[in-house]
Enzyme design. Structure first.
Site, PDB file in Angstrom:
ATOM      1  CD  GLU A   1      -2.451  -1.521   2.464  1.00  0.00           C
ATOM      2  OE1 GLU A   1      -3.556  -2.254   2.351  1.00  0.00           O
ATOM      3  OE2 GLU A   1      -2.119  -1.232   3.447  1.00  0.00           O
TER       4      GLU A   1
ATOM      5  CG  ASP B   1      -8.761  -4.807   9.899  1.00  0.00           C
ATOM      6  OD1 ASP B   1      -8.542  -4.060   8.987  1.00  0.00           O
ATOM      7  OD2 ASP B   1      -9.203  -6.095   9.802  1.00  0.00           O
TER       8      ASP B   1
END
Length: 352
Positions: free
Chosen positions: A163, A273
């Site tokens: 990312e 997360d």
């Protein structure tokens, strides 16, 4: 007959010392990913957390099948308007994770504006969930929205290696900056701002092949907006690294650090997360010491993963045969009081 006065919202009337978080992420009925992986750690660390579920699925998508619903941008905005109508929009933090469409992400950007109109000091922590291991698992159109619109308004970014490569745009740019290095850090950032919209640059991707590349990627992201960047996992020469960077003043070299993380021989769901939620939780408590916050977050996560691995082995299951559901509830002591065994040394600028 007089109208009854509703009781106060205690999270607003008597706010916690830590903060009040709005978390917009996915949700699964079974297992711990998205909001299910983020809420509990933040609550254990003392935060009031209000979740909005971008999707609600029976289980994560790694199973043979799943059922559920997807929230669209209009429905998200309805929830925000409902909160606003009751004067419930004062949050100290916004946390976002997996988002599956451009329209929903555009609405999230409107949410950021709305929350900052209520609290200009809102901290926006963005996990730009787009993919991993060289593959996108969101529509490719989301990459440019994250890069051009989300990064500039984020306070903290927590991308993985892939990312970060997507967000920083170009290996060509990285090589150019190294070849035309400026001793003045602010001059290097101005050079980046001139180059970043080059059509040559826009067509290629940055590959993070070294620790120095990771640090430079953080610099590029600082130039675009966020003061705090944590690349949560970088695989280099069979080593797993976390690289963090905190630019305390615009135009000044950031404080950067790395943490070498022992590899655990298994694949787990929900770790990204949970990691972002822990980084939010600890970085708010140690606002000037991102390295300390990262040490605590990594230590909690590593203890949880080791417990998960051990429990699967105790159940007679080969942990390398499929992705593993994390043992979140059983690891609450490691979240509240992590034993720090992995540390990161601070460097200023690009020192290795």
């Amino acid at each position: 007959m007089s109208r009854m006065v509703p009781p106060p919202i205690l999270s607003l009337a008597l706010p916690s010392e830590t903060g009040r978080v709005l978390s917009i992420q996915s949700h699964t009925v079974q297992g711990y990913v998205g909001n299910k992986a983020a809420l509990f750690p933040l609550q254990l660390l003392g935060y009031d957390v209000d979740p909005i579920n971008s999707v609600q699925f029976s289980n994560h998508t790694g199973y043979p099948t799943f059922k559920g619903q997807v929230l669209n941008g209009e429905q998200l905005w309805d929830l925000i308007q409902g909160l606003e109508a009751n004067q419930l929009l004062h949050y100290t933090h916004l946390l976002t994770g997996y988002i599956g469409s451009v329209s929903f992400l555009d609405t999230v950007l409107e949410v950021v504006k709305k929350l900052r109109s209520v609290n200009p000091k809102l901290v926006y922590v963005c996990d730009p969930v787009m993919g991993d291991d060289g593959k996108l698992y969101v529509p490719k159109e989301l990459v440019s929205v994250y890069r051009e619109k989300v990064v500039p308004v984020a306070s903290m970014l927590t991308p993985n290696q892939f990312e970060a490569e997507q967000l920083t745009g170009s290996r060509y740019l990285l090589m150019f900056l190294k070849q035309h290095s400026c001793k003045d850090y602010s001059a290097r950032l101005k050079l980046f701002m001139v180059l970043k919209f080059s059509p040559v640059i826009a067509k290629s991707d940055l590959w993070i092949l070294s620790e120095a590349d990771g640090r430079e990627a953080c610099n590029i992201l600082h130039a675009a907006g966020p003061s705090k960047v944590v690349i949560t996992s970088i695989n280099i020469d069979s080593n797993l690294l976390l690289i963090g960077s905190h630019q305390k003043e615009k135009g000044q070299p950031p404080e950067q650090f790395k943490i070498k993380i022992p590899k655990i021989p298994a694949y787990f769901t929900g770790t990204g997360d949970m990691m972002t939620s822990l980084l939010l939780g600890w970085s708010n408590k140690y606002s000037d010491n991102l390295d300390k916050a990262a040490e605590l977050a990594v230590s909690s996560l590593q203890a949880l993963l080791q417990r998960t691995l051990n429990d699967y082995r105790s159940a007679g299951y080969d942990p390398q045969s499929s992705s593993l559901e994390i043992r979140l509830i059983q690891s609450q002591d490691d979240i509240r009081n992590p034993q720090v065994r992995l540390t990161g040394g601070i460097n200023v600028g690009n020192a290795k």
